[in-house]
Design an enzyme around this catalytic site. Structure first.
Site, PDB file in Angstrom:
ATOM      1  N   SER A 568       0.733  -1.228   0.180  1.00 51.86           N
ATOM      2  CA  SER A 568      -0.037   0.061   0.146  1.00 51.86           C
ATOM      3  C   SER A 568       0.907   1.094  -0.051  1.00 51.86           C
ATOM      4  O   SER A 568       1.666   1.619  -0.832  1.00 51.86           O
ATOM      5  CB  SER A 568      -1.056  -0.001   1.211  1.00 51.86           C
ATOM      6  OG  SER A 568      -2.048   0.724   1.073  1.00 51.86           O
ATOM      7  N   ASP A 676      -8.803  -5.475  -5.411  1.00 55.53           N
ATOM      8  CA  ASP A 676      -8.445  -4.185  -4.643  1.00 55.53           C
ATOM      9  C   ASP A 676      -9.325  -2.986  -5.105  1.00 55.53           C
ATOM     10  O   ASP A 676      -8.919  -2.475  -6.430  1.00 55.53           O
ATOM     11  CB  ASP A 676      -7.120  -4.084  -4.773  1.00 55.53           C
ATOM     12  CG  ASP A 676      -6.410  -2.860  -3.871  1.00 55.53           C
ATOM     13  OD1 ASP A 676      -7.352  -2.209  -3.265  1.00 55.53           O
ATOM     14  OD2 ASP A 676      -5.155  -2.774  -3.804  1.00 55.53           O
ATOM     15  N   HIS A 708      -7.351  -5.463  -0.970  1.00 55.13           N
ATOM     16  CA  HIS A 708      -5.924  -4.650  -0.772  1.00 55.13           C
ATOM     17  C   HIS A 708      -4.962  -5.509   0.477  1.00 55.13           C
ATOM     18  O   HIS A 708      -3.723  -5.200  -0.203  1.00 55.13           O
ATOM     19  CB  HIS A 708      -6.469  -3.446  -0.196  1.00 55.13           C
ATOM     20  CG  HIS A 708      -5.405  -2.487  -0.233  1.00 55.13           C
ATOM     21  ND1 HIS A 708      -4.731  -1.974  -1.212  1.00 55.13           N
ATOM     22  CD2 HIS A 708      -4.718  -1.798   1.011  1.00 55.13           C
ATOM     23  CE1 HIS A 708      -3.785  -1.232  -0.954  1.00 55.13           C
ATOM     24  NE2 HIS A 708      -3.876  -0.925   0.422  1.00 55.13           N
TER      25      HIS A 708
END
Length: 732
Positions: A568, A676, A708
């Site tokens: 991320s 995601d 995600h």
């Protein structure tokens, strides 16, 4: 000649030779051993009733690679505190698997246990009520009443009332009716599967983004556990998504209130997972009751006009995790107002108190009292501010005004006590411990917790207070537990490793931040945290490189074997680090000097769902507002729009790793979740394709059904196994 087209694309072959296959099998077996270590998720304590100690129940989970799910278990124990310095946990010989259980909630007295089972299809939701010896009752609630019960840890709220006859909870609202289309007249008696008709989709509705795709609006319901009757709580505006419901203390008469958190969504619902910057408030709604012939409280039908909803926290932009004091005289809650007001996803929290109007007269509601305010700048090892992601359903010590919380303090999570009347705050886990501690439950005025570190498996701890009030200290005992057992190979490897938390001064900061380390992180005060938005891709990159140089200079790292991994925003940082050239400024000569070519610093990189291009992300993510805050700082919160300008897109690109891609040389592996919604898969794929185009060695694994976090057991396993193999290959 253009360097990006000078070399043919390199792609790692998936075919393994005999040596590589043996290494793959060896690492796979080792990773399985680590994966099989159980996690302790929750715990509850119950009075034994015979005065011989306390009974406790631990909820534990473990990845099941073959089933590709996490198995959930319950493990029971009897706690006997033999003397001040000794405690014994007598564990059940085996845990019991909780197959299909979505939520488990004991009643306040501990005499009943609610088990909720959400279906994976359109079947009814099951509510099971257990006594100590048997299943007492079971109710099946059809999907026409409501959908799955929320058990996500955020909207989730399941609360027993005081006499344990009613349970309030949050569930998906019923499915809306969908249009039926027909090719001709339908004969009587035909079903929905009639070949001449079909169901349409109807209007599209916004959801709360990442991990909530397809989930319907969270709404409030109450079930009577004697009759199984379920009622939707009336009077709540359609624009409010509700969660975290608790029963208020019982008033005189037959009116009782529910307190819940409400998130307003008049227009778009922005992603809420991991995002504490969404405005929310505490509300109270009245539930009308009547006494049955058996003198038990029953739900009474009322119109929505009779039950106005009251906003309890209008003066503050965020309020969640409501908890009533044991005597019912005040309501305590957390606030992420710093996140809401600045746009940062997770900033420094604050704790507040409201004196509760026991007569139900909310016009006399007192002002909100600050118990723990936001800490701007932490001095030395002093309290850096509150960073808490949950509160126990019963966090109170026996004095009725001291609550216990887990909170991040520097680079560790600790347990603190807070007197909500005086505001006195104490760190009660050992100050010299670098371990991270999580509060599990209370055993009277004693504490059951779990601690762990990067080289220590989770260990159950038992805390007790020694001495008199205000003059004593907390002591901690190790608890022998089957939960923390692991294979000898794992023990041996972990025992050969050491860890420490190092304080590395950063360069070029203001006088107020000279003692701040790795700015932008939780646990170091609000000023350090808020220094990052608007400076992403520069300040954070510089801090990481400073830390790497520091440990290399100390001889703790081999400069020829430095790798980088992140997911991320960590993936954003990873892909920035492998592409940037850095210089430093010398104030003596008034000149910039070449400092570091970061692409040469890392022998390999791994990125899990990385953010590589803000300009691409802003139009596809569930958090487009974040792109503005990260690029412009807190002022970006007010300039957010769904239609970014050319100037916005240009700035987004300049802040993104893809703007440095021409300089990347580092072999990089990408792990991407196709579902995601936070950083859509197109972001990582675009960057990986660009690397291949310029001849950089790359490997891409896409997990078709992952979001995600890439948390499905098989995906998580394959992800980290390949990261390990990738790093081992390039660190030889």
């Amino acid at each position: 000649m253009d360097a990006s087209k000078a070399a043919p694309a390199k792609q790692v072959s998936s075919v393994l030779d005999a040596t590589a296959e043996e290494e793959y099998a060896s690492l796979s077996k080792l990773l399985q051993d680590f994966t099989n270590i159980s996690s302790i998720d929750k715990a509850w304590t119950f009075n034994s009733g015979n005065g011989n100690g306390t009974q406790a129940m631990f909820s534990i989970s473990q990845p099941n690679l073959l089933a590709n799910k996490r198995k959930k278990f319950m493990l029971s124990t009897v706690i006997s505190k033999e003397n001040e310095n000794s405690v014994t946990f007598q564990w059940a010989p085996f845990p019991v698997e909780m197959t299909g259980a979505s939520a488990v909630v004991p009643s306040p007295s501990g005499s009943k246990l609610l088990v909720v089972r959400n279906p994976e299809n359109e079947s009814p939701i099951q509510f099971e009520l257990w006594s100590q010896s048997q299943l007492e009752k079971e109710f099946h609630v059809p999907q026409t009443v409501h959908g799955s019960v929320y058990a996500d840890g955020w909207f989730e709220g399941i609360s027993w009332n005081s006499d344990e006859t009613l349970i309030a909870y949050v569930a998906e609202e019923p499915s809306p009716s969908k249009p039926t289309f027909s090719l001709g007249s339908t004969k009587g008696g035909s079903s929905d599967k009639d070949c001449n008709s079909w169901k349409g989709q109807g209007d599209w509705e916004e959801d709360w983004g990442e991990t909530y795709a397809g989930k319907r609006q969270p709404s409030l319901f109450v079930i009577n556990i004697n009759s199984g009757e379920v009622q939707a709580v009336k009077g709540i505006p359609k624009s409010l998504s509700v969660g975290q419901v608790v029963w208020a203390p019982l008033n005189e008469g037959l009116h009782q209130y529910l307190v819940f958190v409400g998130w307003s969504s008049e227009t778009r619902k922005l992603g809420i997972k991991y995002c504490y910057n969404r405005p929310c408030a505490l509300y109270a709604v009245r539930v009308s009751l009547y006494k049955s012939e058996a003198s038990e409280l029953e739900l009474k039908e009322s119109s929505s006009e009779d039950l106005p909803v009251v906003n309890l926290t209008e003066s503050i932009s965020s309020a969640f995790f409501p908890r009533f004091s044991p005597d019912g005289k005040f309501l305590v809650f957390l606030s992420a107002k710093s996140s809401v007001d600045s746009g940062a996803h997770s900033a420094t929290d604050s704790l507040h108190r409201i004196d509760w109007p026991t007569d139900g007269n909310f016009s006399s509601l007192e002002k909100i009292v600050d118990v723990i305010p936001v800490v701007q700048c932490a001095e030395g090892d002093c309290f850096p501010g509150l960073y808490s992601s949950s509160i126990l359903s019963n966090p109170w010590l026996s004095d009725g005004c001291t609550m216990l919380l887990s909170s991040i303090w520097g680079s560790s999570q600790v347990i603190i006590s807070v007197n909500v009347s005086s505001g006195e705050l104490l760190r009660i886990t050992p100050a010299e411990s670098n371990f991270s501690w999580s509060l599990l439950t209370l055993d009277g005025d004693n504490i059951i917790a779990v601690s762990s570190s990067p080289v220590d498996v989770p260990q159950v701890k038992y805390g007790y207070f020694v001495g008199k009030a205000n003059k004593g200290t907390w002591s901690w005992l190790n608890v022998s537990s089957p939960i923390s057992r692991c294979p000898e190979k794992v023990k041996s490897l972990l025992s050969s490793r050491q860890f420490s938390i190092m304080k590395i001064p950063v360069k070029g900061v203001s006088a107020n931040l000279t003692k701040v380390y790795l700015r932008g992180s939780l646990g170091f005060g609000e000023e350090a945290l808020q220094s990052l938005p608007g400076k992403v891709g520069s300040q954070d990159v510089n801090d990481v490189l400073t830390a790497i140089d520091h440990v290399i200079d100390m001889g703790l790292a081999n400069p020829s074997k430095v790798t980088v991994v992140g997911g991320s925003h960590g993936g954003f940082l990873t892909t920035h680090l492998i592409g940037q050239v850095w210089y430093f400024y010398c104030c003596v000569t008034d000149a910039f000097y070449f400092h570091l070519h970061a692409p040469d610093k890392f022998v390999a990189a791994a990125a899990r769902n990385p953010l590589c291009n803000l300009a691409l992300m802003v139009g596809t993510t569930d958090i487009p507002d974040w792109c503005y805050v990260e690029s412009y700082g807190s002022k970006g919160k007010d300039s957010f729009t769904e239609s970014p300008s050319v100037e916005d897109l240009t700035r987004f690109h300049s802040k993104s790793p893809i703007s440095h891609i021409s300089k990347v040389k580092t072999p990089t592996i990408f792990l991407l979740g196709a579902q995601d919604l936070r950083v859509p898969v197109s972001n990582g794929l675009q960057y990986a394709r660009a690397l291949r185009e310029k001849g950089v060695e790359t490997k891409v694994i896409v997990f078709p059904n992952d979001v995600h976090g890439i948390e499905r057991p098989q995906s998580d396993f394959e992800s980290f196994l390949n990261i390990g193999l990738w790093f081992k290959k390039y660190c030889k």
